[in-house]
Enzyme design. Structure first.
Site, PDB file in Angstrom:
ATOM      1  N   CYS A  13      -1.506  42.541 -67.996  1.00 28.39           N
ATOM      2  CA  CYS A  13      -1.638  41.662 -68.575  1.00 28.39           C
ATOM      3  C   CYS A  13      -2.174  40.273 -68.030  1.00 28.39           C
ATOM      4  O   CYS A  13      -1.665  39.298 -67.478  1.00 28.39           O
ATOM      5  CB  CYS A  13       0.276  40.993 -69.259  1.00 28.39           C
ATOM      6  SG  CYS A  13      -0.435  40.054 -70.635  1.00 28.39           S
ATOM      7  N   SER A  66       1.691  31.993 -73.091  1.00 24.45           N
ATOM      8  CA  SER A  66       1.077  31.438 -71.852  1.00 24.45           C
ATOM      9  C   SER A  66       0.611  30.012 -71.991  1.00 24.45           C
ATOM     10  O   SER A  66       1.052  29.069 -71.313  1.00 24.45           O
ATOM     11  CB  SER A  66       0.144  32.206 -71.088  1.00 24.45           C
ATOM     12  OG  SER A  66      -1.030  32.224 -72.568  1.00 24.45           O
TER      13      SER A  66
END
Ligand SMILES: N[C@@H](CCC(=O)N[C@@H](CS)C(=O)NCC(=O)O)C(=O)O
Length: 140
Positions: A13, A66
């Protein structure tokens, strides 16, 4: 001693990597816990509001997304990664969002069901990369 930061991850990822890079650049120790996204454990489903990695566990608190995680890391750890000038900082935040979109486009390329969709996504990515190159031409 307070518990270390725990980055809930998947090895492929890129959004996880964004967080891992911010932590590493600042020299912050952290642990990783890898999740199999094809067979999500119940504990992960319980703490991930969107069912996605990365998560950052800070004591009993779970951060997700994120961009929010790197913002927290930036706000709480030494060695700033953002420039001090608010104008340039805002520009950088905009380009971070641009980067997030580009990662999503790349994921769409991998997932294209047929050639026409693949070609369209490829053109989108090339256009964005050209725009990015033009900006980077001025230097970081
Ligand atoms: N906007 C999110 C994107 C995170 C994301 O898409 N993670 C992917 C792995 S790279 C994921 O967990 N996908 C699982 C799913 O969508 O079900 C972020 O920046 O954290």
């Amino acid at each position: 001693m307070s518990s270390p930061l725990l980055l809930v991850s998947h090895p492929l990822c890129p959004y996880v990597q964004r967080c891992a890079i911010a932590l590493s650049e600042k020299g912050v120790p952290f642990e990783r816990q890898t999740v199999d996204l094809a067979a999500r454990p119940a504990w992960f489903a319980a703490i991930s509001p969107l069912g996605k990695v990365p998560l950052l566990r800070v004591g009993d608190t779970t951060l997700f997304e994120s961009a929010a995680i790197v913002e927290y890391i930036e706000d709480t750890q030494p060695r700033p990664l953002h420039p001090a000038d608010p104008l340039v900082r805002a520009e950088h935040r905009g380009w971070m969002e641009f980067g997030s979109g580009l990662l999503a486009d790349i994921a769409g390329l991998y997932g294209a069901a047929e050639e026409t969709a693949f070609g369209a996504r490829r053109r989108t990515i090339l256009d964005k990369l050209a725009r990015l190159e033009a900006r980077l031409g001025k230097g970081p």
